[in-house]
Scaffold this motif. Structure first.
Motif, short mmCIF file in Angstrom:
data_model
loop_
_atom_site.label_atom_id
_atom_site.label_comp_id
_atom_site.label_asym_id
_atom_site.label_seq_id
_atom_site.Cartn_x
_atom_site.Cartn_y
_atom_site.Cartn_z
N ASP A 30 -33.69 -124.97 -31.01
CA ASP A 30 -33.62 -123.98 -32.04
C ASP A 30 -33.32 -124.50 -33.50
OD1 ASP A 30 -30.94 -124.06 -31.50
OD2 ASP A 30 -30.65 -121.91 -31.78
N VAL A 31 -33.30 -126.05 -33.46
CA VAL A 31 -32.80 -126.60 -34.72
C VAL A 31 -34.01 -127.34 -35.32
CG1 VAL A 31 -31.46 -128.38 -35.51
CG2 VAL A 31 -30.51 -127.15 -33.56
N ALA A 32 -34.16 -127.01 -36.54
CA ALA A 32 -35.21 -127.58 -37.31
C ALA A 32 -34.91 -128.80 -37.98
CB ALA A 32 -35.62 -126.51 -38.62
N TYR A 33 -35.94 -129.80 -38.01
CA TYR A 33 -35.67 -131.17 -38.62
C TYR A 33 -37.05 -131.56 -39.31
CZ TYR A 33 -32.29 -131.84 -34.77
OH TYR A 33 -31.27 -131.94 -33.71
N ALA A 34 -36.52 -132.54 -40.24
CA ALA A 34 -37.58 -133.12 -40.97
C ALA A 34 -37.51 -134.72 -40.84
CB ALA A 34 -37.63 -132.72 -42.42
N THR A 35 -38.72 -135.26 -40.67
CA THR A 35 -38.85 -136.71 -40.76
C THR A 35 -39.19 -137.00 -42.11
OG1 THR A 35 -39.29 -136.93 -38.32
CG2 THR A 35 -39.81 -138.63 -39.73
N CYS A 36 -38.41 -137.67 -42.86
CA CYS A 36 -38.44 -137.78 -44.12
C CYS A 36 -38.36 -139.11 -44.83
CB CYS A 36 -37.57 -136.79 -44.96
SG CYS A 36 -35.91 -136.61 -44.63
N PHE A 37 -38.21 -139.20 -46.07
CA PHE A 37 -37.98 -140.57 -46.84
C PHE A 37 -37.21 -140.28 -47.99
CE2 PHE A 37 -42.39 -140.54 -44.84
CZ PHE A 37 -42.51 -141.56 -44.18
N GLU A 38 -36.20 -141.30 -48.27
CA GLU A 38 -35.64 -141.16 -49.52
C GLU A 38 -36.03 -141.52 -50.82
OE1 GLU A 38 -30.93 -142.17 -50.94
OE2 GLU A 38 -31.96 -143.32 -49.21
N SER A 39 -36.15 -140.63 -51.97
CA SER A 39 -36.98 -141.08 -53.09
C SER A 39 -35.88 -141.76 -54.07
CB SER A 39 -37.49 -139.88 -53.74
OG SER A 39 -36.57 -138.82 -54.24
N TYR A 40 -36.47 -142.29 -55.02
CA TYR A 40 -35.53 -143.13 -56.08
C TYR A 40 -36.32 -143.24 -57.33
CZ TYR A 40 -37.60 -147.46 -54.52
OH TYR A 40 -38.48 -148.34 -54.53
N THR A 41 -35.65 -143.43 -58.40
CA THR A 41 -36.44 -143.75 -59.61
C THR A 41 -36.00 -145.15 -59.84
OG1 THR A 41 -34.31 -143.21 -60.99
CG2 THR A 41 -35.98 -141.66 -60.73
N ASP A 42 -37.15 -145.82 -60.52
CA ASP A 42 -37.30 -147.12 -61.08
C ASP A 42 -37.79 -147.32 -62.38
OD1 ASP A 42 -37.24 -149.97 -61.52
OD2 ASP A 42 -38.25 -150.51 -59.74
N GLY A 43 -37.10 -147.48 -63.48
CA GLY A 43 -37.55 -147.18 -64.74
C GLY A 43 -38.28 -145.79 -65.05
N SER A 44 -39.08 -145.51 -65.54
CA SER A 44 -39.67 -144.22 -65.66
C SER A 44 -40.48 -143.34 -64.42
CB SER A 44 -40.69 -144.15 -67.05
OG SER A 44 -41.78 -144.78 -66.83
N ASN A 45 -40.49 -144.39 -63.33
CA ASN A 45 -41.47 -143.96 -62.20
C ASN A 45 -40.57 -143.41 -61.06
OD1 ASN A 45 -44.13 -144.14 -63.27
ND2 ASN A 45 -43.67 -146.18 -63.41
N ILE A 46 -41.09 -142.82 -60.11
CA ILE A 46 -40.38 -142.52 -58.59
C ILE A 46 -41.02 -143.11 -57.57
CG2 ILE A 46 -39.62 -140.30 -59.59
CD1 ILE A 46 -41.69 -138.95 -58.14
N PHE A 47 -40.18 -143.85 -56.71
CA PHE A 47 -40.66 -144.23 -55.58
C PHE A 47 -39.96 -143.54 -54.33
CE2 PHE A 47 -40.82 -147.24 -58.87
CZ PHE A 47 -42.18 -147.64 -59.10
#
Length: 317
Positions: free
Chosen positions: A51-68
């Motif tokens: 009964d535990v909910a999970y997400a397989t996910c990715f960490e985001s970050y900025t580099d200059g004016s963009n996100i990755f």
């Protein structure tokens, strides 16, 4: 540090960087600028273990004016997040509905918009909660009922209930030789319910996107212009999105809708409006046209939105 999960569309994940037409781009970037820990995932990466909910996910970050994002999958318990921004795009099909069920097992984060509210609110059909703000409308799969509606209103629009970006929307006029073909196409030969509305001629001048945030209407809006070969907006670029005037009277007129949506768990919505008529209420992944509004009004709308979403009062709800 606030920990935030964005559930985005698969296409947005594919074109994550540089996508400044997308509302999520601006919100993720601003949350990161506020030193938040921001992760991204998509519907197929949500799952339960017991009964535990999970997400397989990715960490985001900025580099200059963009996100990755870092292309390293991590499985995280969804209850460990402070905020979940649930913003996959339609169609709201069975896979989409099943993703909302995962959040029935999530208790701690503030989820925007509530997946249960999205599941219970069809963007076309449930706009009729606010029928006093709408042009005459029916929801049916019946050829007979649609023809009767057409004979009264002479020009009508037929809309599939679970598509987006104007997909499948048809214009029909009385005497059109393709009447039966159009009705059968939209209703899948009278097996699929659709929304049918009286046509509003002013749509050829564009429709206005009115934005809600919590129980308020934002005082900024844009007009979406129809394409050259269509009666509706279907091309998201600067040539078809322009600033629209929005008076204090307009703001007060639509505020009761924001209040009721917010009470339902829909914190962020986009009302598509022609004159004083709502034609649709976008609740799944409403586009806030942040790039265009920032340019038109010389503001930073993403700051206003994220500041609101990070307020302690909101998170304690």
């Amino acid at each position: 540090m606030k920990k935030i999960l964005f559930v985005i569309d698969k296409l947005e994940l594919k074109y994550f960087e540089f996508n400044k037409l997308v509302t999520n781009f601006w919100l993720i970037k601003e949350f990161l600028n506020n030193k938040c820990d921001v992760w991204i995932t998509i519907n197929p990466n949500l799952h339960l273990r017991d009964d535990v909910a999970y997400a397989t996910c990715f960490e985001s970050y900025t580099d200059g004016s963009n996100i990755f994002y870092k292309n390293i999958e991590q499985e995280i318990v969804i209850d460990s997040f402070d905020i979940v921004m649930f913003r996959p795009d339609p169609p709201v099909d069975i896979d989409y509905i099943n993703a909302t069920y995962i959040f029935d097992f999530v208790t701690k984060p503030q989820i925007i918009n509530s997946p249960k509210a999205i599941r219970n609110f069809n963007e076309k059909l449930h706009s009729l909660y606010f029928s006093e703000y709408m042009t005459p409308s029916i929801v049916t799969s019946s050829m007979k009922e649609i023809e009767k509606f057409l004979s009264v209103h002479k020009q009508i629009v037929l809309k599939p209930l679970n598509q987006c970006f104007g997909s499948g929307v048809m214009f029909l006029y009385e005497g059109d030789p393709n009447t039966h073909t159009i009705i059968n196409t939209v209703t899948n030969n009278e097996k699929t319910i659709a929304m049918v509305q009286k046509y509003i001629p002013e749509v050829t001048k564009g429709d206005i996107r009115v934005l809600t945030l919590g129980d308020k209407i934002l005082p900024y809006c844009i007009k979406k212009l129809p394409g050259k070969d269509d009666f509706k907006f279907n091309t998201h670029n600067d040539n078809f999105v322009v600033k629209s005037e929005f008076t204090e009277s307009d703001l007060q007129f639509f505020t009761p809708i924001a209040k009721r949506l917010n009470d339902m768990g829909i914190v962020m919505a986009g009302l598509d409006v022609i004159g004083k008529n709502i034609i649709e209420i976008n609740v799944t992944s409403p586009c806030y046209f942040i790039k265009e509004i920032n340019s038109a009004y010389n503001i930073h709308l993403e700051k206003e939105i994220t500041n609101y979403l990070l307020t302690p009062n909101l998170l304690s709800l």
